[in-house]
Design a protein around this motif. Structure first.
Motif, short mmCIF file in Angstrom:
data_model
loop_
_atom_site.label_atom_id
_atom_site.label_comp_id
_atom_site.label_asym_id
_atom_site.label_seq_id
_atom_site.Cartn_x
_atom_site.Cartn_y
_atom_site.Cartn_z
N GLU A 1 -22.17 -2.43 4.46
CA GLU A 1 -23.17 -2.05 3.47
C GLU A 1 -24.47 -2.77 3.82
OE1 GLU A 1 -23.24 -1.50 -1.31
OE2 GLU A 1 -23.18 -3.54 -0.56
N VAL A 2 -25.52 -2.00 4.10
CA VAL A 2 -26.74 -2.60 4.63
C VAL A 2 -28.01 -2.22 3.86
CG1 VAL A 2 -25.78 -2.61 6.96
CG2 VAL A 2 -27.18 -0.68 6.24
N TRP A 3 -27.92 -1.30 2.93
CA TRP A 3 -29.15 -0.71 2.38
C TRP A 3 -28.91 -0.26 0.95
CZ3 TRP A 3 -32.34 4.18 2.66
CH2 TRP A 3 -33.67 3.94 3.03
N GLU B 1 -37.87 0.86 8.34
CA GLU B 1 -37.82 0.22 9.65
C GLU B 1 -36.62 -0.73 9.73
OE1 GLU B 1 -38.58 -0.81 13.53
OE2 GLU B 1 -39.27 0.91 12.33
N ARG B 2 -36.32 -1.42 8.63
CA ARG B 2 -35.11 -2.26 8.61
C ARG B 2 -33.89 -1.40 8.92
NH1 ARG B 2 -32.95 -6.09 3.68
NH2 ARG B 2 -34.60 -7.42 4.54
N LEU B 3 -33.78 -0.26 8.27
CA LEU B 3 -32.63 0.61 8.50
C LEU B 3 -32.56 1.06 9.95
CD1 LEU B 3 -30.21 2.27 7.61
CD2 LEU B 3 -31.81 4.01 6.72
N ARG B 4 -33.69 1.45 10.53
CA ARG B 4 -33.69 1.89 11.92
C ARG B 4 -33.27 0.76 12.86
NH1 ARG B 4 -38.19 5.02 9.90
NH2 ARG B 4 -39.65 3.32 10.30
N GLN B 5 -33.74 -0.44 12.60
CA GLN B 5 -33.37 -1.57 13.44
C GLN B 5 -31.88 -1.89 13.33
OE1 GLN B 5 -36.61 -4.28 11.92
NE2 GLN B 5 -36.88 -4.69 14.08
N LEU B 6 -31.35 -1.83 12.12
CA LEU B 6 -29.93 -2.09 11.94
C LEU B 6 -29.09 -0.99 12.59
CD1 LEU B 6 -29.88 -3.40 8.27
CD2 LEU B 6 -29.49 -4.73 10.35
N MET C 1 -24.88 2.76 2.17
CA MET C 1 -25.90 2.39 1.19
C MET C 1 -25.40 2.66 -0.22
SD MET C 1 -28.87 5.34 0.91
CE MET C 1 -29.65 4.38 -0.40
N LEU C 2 -26.03 2.01 -1.19
CA LEU C 2 -25.77 2.26 -2.61
C LEU C 2 -26.91 3.10 -3.16
CD1 LEU C 2 -23.92 1.59 -5.04
CD2 LEU C 2 -25.45 -0.32 -5.53
N LEU C 3 -26.56 4.24 -3.75
CA LEU C 3 -27.55 5.19 -4.25
C LEU C 3 -27.28 5.43 -5.73
CD1 LEU C 3 -29.82 7.04 -2.90
CD2 LEU C 3 -28.18 8.89 -3.20
N ARG C 4 -28.34 5.33 -6.55
CA ARG C 4 -28.19 5.45 -8.00
C ARG C 4 -28.29 6.89 -8.49
NH1 ARG C 4 -32.73 0.85 -8.63
NH2 ARG C 4 -31.54 -0.93 -7.84
N GLY C 5 -27.63 7.81 -7.81
CA GLY C 5 -27.63 9.20 -8.24
C GLY C 5 -29.04 9.74 -8.36
N GLN C 6 -29.34 10.35 -9.48
CA GLN C 6 -30.66 10.96 -9.68
C GLN C 6 -31.76 9.91 -9.76
OE1 GLN C 6 -30.14 14.36 -9.77
NE2 GLN C 6 -32.30 14.83 -9.56
N ASP D 1 -24.60 6.49 7.09
CA ASP D 1 -23.43 7.35 7.28
C ASP D 1 -22.66 7.57 5.98
OD1 ASP D 1 -23.53 7.44 10.28
OD2 ASP D 1 -23.25 5.28 10.03
N VAL D 2 -22.65 6.56 5.11
CA VAL D 2 -21.85 6.61 3.88
C VAL D 2 -22.77 6.34 2.69
CG1 VAL D 2 -19.89 5.65 2.63
CG2 VAL D 2 -19.85 5.71 5.14
N PHE D 3 -22.75 7.26 1.74
CA PHE D 3 -23.56 7.13 0.53
C PHE D 3 -22.63 6.87 -0.65
CE2 PHE D 3 -26.17 9.44 3.45
CZ PHE D 3 -27.49 9.18 3.14
N ARG D 4 -22.68 5.65 -1.19
CA ARG D 4 -21.92 5.36 -2.41
C ARG D 4 -22.83 5.73 -3.59
NH1 ARG D 4 -18.94 -0.23 -2.79
NH2 ARG D 4 -17.44 0.99 -1.60
N ILE D 5 -22.45 6.78 -4.30
CA ILE D 5 -23.33 7.39 -5.29
C ILE D 5 -22.76 7.14 -6.69
CG2 ILE D 5 -24.50 9.51 -5.97
CD1 ILE D 5 -23.64 10.64 -3.19
N PHE D 6 -23.56 6.52 -7.55
CA PHE D 6 -23.11 6.27 -8.91
C PHE D 6 -24.20 6.64 -9.90
CE2 PHE D 6 -25.58 2.44 -8.26
CZ PHE D 6 -26.02 2.08 -9.52
N ASP D 7 -23.80 6.74 -11.16
CA ASP D 7 -24.76 6.94 -12.24
C ASP D 7 -24.50 5.88 -13.28
OD1 ASP D 7 -26.76 8.47 -13.85
OD2 ASP D 7 -25.03 8.65 -15.19
N ALA D 8 -25.56 5.27 -13.78
CA ALA D 8 -25.41 4.16 -14.72
C ALA D 8 -24.71 4.58 -16.01
CB ALA D 8 -26.79 3.57 -15.05
#
Length: 602
Positions: free
Chosen positions: A47-49, A67-72, A83-88, A114-121
């Motif tokens: 998990e990087v982003w 740019e951080r993401l591209r470097q990693l 990455m962790l994504l807060r849904g909408q 590659d992997v999107f962990r998607i949640f909603d509060a």
């Protein structure tokens, strides 16, 4: 018990571990040197982003998060990046239109996720639909996420129903996200068994160790059929972070659940981060040990450290226990939302306002008003209807998916940021955090990007210094709290202002002093103290976001005259009487303090 199987591991060292322990301050320069070793471990993902990293990069570190993401991505060619994504909400604090969500996911995937962990509060699955579809369209792994919490309305049956609803949207796996450390071992086993009985998808366990139970929860989850665990390198584990990677690898080694990871290699990586962590000591969370209070107040680790910092800024750190006691009451009034971004900030900030004002809901933040109007989605339980009427009056409560009411935004955002954006990624940075994003892009264009704590004196390339080369030290007491202050440098006067560089309890700070007749608030402010109802003031230190009236305007009691921002939440400051605006003593961006006259009404 399910049949034995190899357990796969996601390490959170490059995102959630330092977000939980070091206020998300880890810089890319301290990540890249260890990436070759991390890439050899054989993690299922790193998990990087996402989460707060995007905000911290722009706001504090002055790094381009893209740019951080591209470097990693370049440094970790053999490992999935997650990455962790807060849904909408994506990475911000509001719902974005569908075209922004689709553009963001597309660019995140193109830059290396590659992997999107998607949640909603709110655990409102409607708010996950667009993000899940966008991830699938990009050919990436969509992980539907349950934001775990406890309340009278949160049951195993309700969580399983959510899992099934996410499966119908096409997710590739299910994650149980225990952001506050609320899971207990046997509750974990019951939830995992419920999910595995109804779904054929892999189940991931993400649990913070705030209450000291994360490793026990993970073991019971594995026994109940979970396929995957989240851990953190040992030198950045435990407390409000996660169970230690080395500990879990060692615990499962030689069993039917063996992770197959190289324990000695992980130990070497842990030694590296042991050294790196010392560099960020000033950002260490005060809550690093076991704290079972989370089982009552449900405050996530990152929120706990942020609340402490925010109360310290208000000179009220001694009242943090009162805030912890108020948080569950506010949460109940709002229908028991899980405490995760942004609802954790919404509930926590309102609790602070209630405590510091000495009166519950004397001031209601704009975010609470939007929440009660349904702008964040459907509340899990019944909200306090008296509070709703106080907050929004007779305004209609929306029943549809909130984003259905939003028009496409991408073209407007492109037009607003204009030539400052050199790419679609820049436009999306601006979309996430308009003020901070614009400031970052302006500083980048001017070549003046400087990370926090490293800023030179205005108009000078020299670092601030004292005549003797040693800081001047003294101790001050504020509201019963003692602070050690070291003055480390001072600039020459510039436009009537002088910048002082100092260290407060070891943390670098900067103060700006102005002449005593300065109009702006803060040091030297000459605003008079409020003395009658026509004097509009604020109950806590804040920044003015917007002035809604001008001299000569007629106003009614209860009418908003200013919008202020404190602790990342906005609130309206209202007139106490009917009358005419006689004077306005503040402008947008001014810093204001409790008791000062901001607007005069007669």
């Amino acid at each position: 018990m399910n049949s034995p199987r190899k357990i796969t591991v996601t390490d959170t060292i490059l995102r959630d571990a330092h977000q939980s322990l070091l206020a998300t301050r880890l810089r890319t320069e301290d990540m890249l040197p260890i990436c070759p070793q991390l890439d050899q471990v054989g993690y299922w993902s790193l998990e990087v982003w996402g989460g707060a990293t995007f905000d911290a990069c722009l706001r504090f570190l002055k790094e381009d998060p893209w740019e951080r993401l591209r470097q990693l991505r370049a440094a970790l060619p053999n490992t999935r990046l997650q990455m962790l994504l807060r849904g909408q909400n994506l990475l911000g604090y509001r719902h974005y239109s569908d075209d922004v969500v689709e553009a963001f996911v597309s660019k995140a995937a193109a830059n290396g996720i590659d992997v999107f962990r998607i949640f909603d509060a709110m655990n409102d699955v409607r708010n996950l639909r667009t993000a899940i579809a966008a991830v699938k369209a990009a050919g990436k792994h969509a992980q539907g996420t349950i934001a775990y919490t406890t309340s009278p309305v949160h049951t195993v049956e309700a969580f399983v129903a959510q899992g099934k609803a996410m499966a119908e949207l096409g997710v590739d796996s299910i994650a149980i996200k225990d952001m506050a450390g609320l899971l207990t071992p046997f509750a974990t086993a019951e939830l995992v068994r419920g999910l595995k009985a109804e779904l054929s998808l892999p189940v991931f366990i993400h649990s913070h160790d705030t209450a000291g139970m994360a490793s026990m929860c993970q073991l019971k989850a594995i026994e109940a059929g979970a396929d995957h665990i989240d851990t953190a390198i040992g030198s950045m584990a435990w407390g409000t972070s996660h169970a230690g990677t080395e500990s879990m690898v060692a615990a499962l080694k030689g069993t039917p659940y063996d992770t197959g990871l190289d324990l000695e290699l992980i130990q070497q990586i842990s030694l590296y981060f042991h050294g790196v962590r010392k560099k960020y000591h000033q950002f260490e969370s005060e809550f690093t040990g076991v704290d079972t209070r989370v089982q009552v107040n449900q405050v996530p680790g990152g929120m706990m450290s942020n609340l402490a910092n925010q109360l310290r800024e208000q000179g009220a750190l001694n009242r943090i226990q009162e805030v912890f006691e108020e948080i569950p009451r506010v949460r109940a009034d709002l229908g028991y939302p899980p405490l995760v971004t942004p609802t954790s900030q919404i509930v926590g900030t309102q609790a602070v306002f209630n405590v510091l004002a000495g009166e519950r809901y004397k001031t209601i933040t704009n975010e609470v008003k939007l929440y009660l109007q349904g702008r964040y989605g459907q509340a899990p339980g019944q909200v306090n209807e008296d509070l709703r009427r106080q907050a929004i009056g007779h305004e209609a409560v929306i029943e549809v998916r909130p984003a259905d009411l939003l028009k496409p935004e991408m073209q407007r955002l492109r037009d607003e940021i204009g030539s400052l954006a050199s790419s679609e990624e820049d436009v999306l940075s601006f979309a996430m955090f308009p003020d901070i994003g614009r400031s970052f892009l302006e500083q980048r264009a001017a070549g003046t990007l400087v990370p926090e704590a490293l800023q030179p004196a205005p108009g000078s390339s020299a670092k601030p210094h004292t005549d003797e080369g040693a800081p001047t030290e003294f101790v001050i007491d504020v509201h019963g709290e003692s602070y050690r202050v070291e003055i480390t440098g001072v600039s020459v006067k510039n436009d009537g202002k002088r910048h002082f560089y100092l260290s407060l309890d070891g943390m670098p700070e900067e103060a700006v002093f102005e002449p005593l007749n300065s109009f702006a608030g803060g040091a030297g402010s000459q605003r008079r103290q409020a003395s009658h109802p026509g004097h509009v003031t604020t109950s806590m230190p804040a920044n003015v976001v917007e002035v809604l009236v001008k001299v000569g305007d007629s106003v009614k009691a209860g009418q908003p005259v200013l919008v202020s921002e404190a602790m990342k939440m906005e609130s309206e400051i209202q007139a106490a009487i009917d009358g005419t605006v006689k004077a306005v003593h503040v402008g947008k961006g001014d810093r204001v303090n409790p008791g000062e006259i901001l607007v005069e009404i007669e």
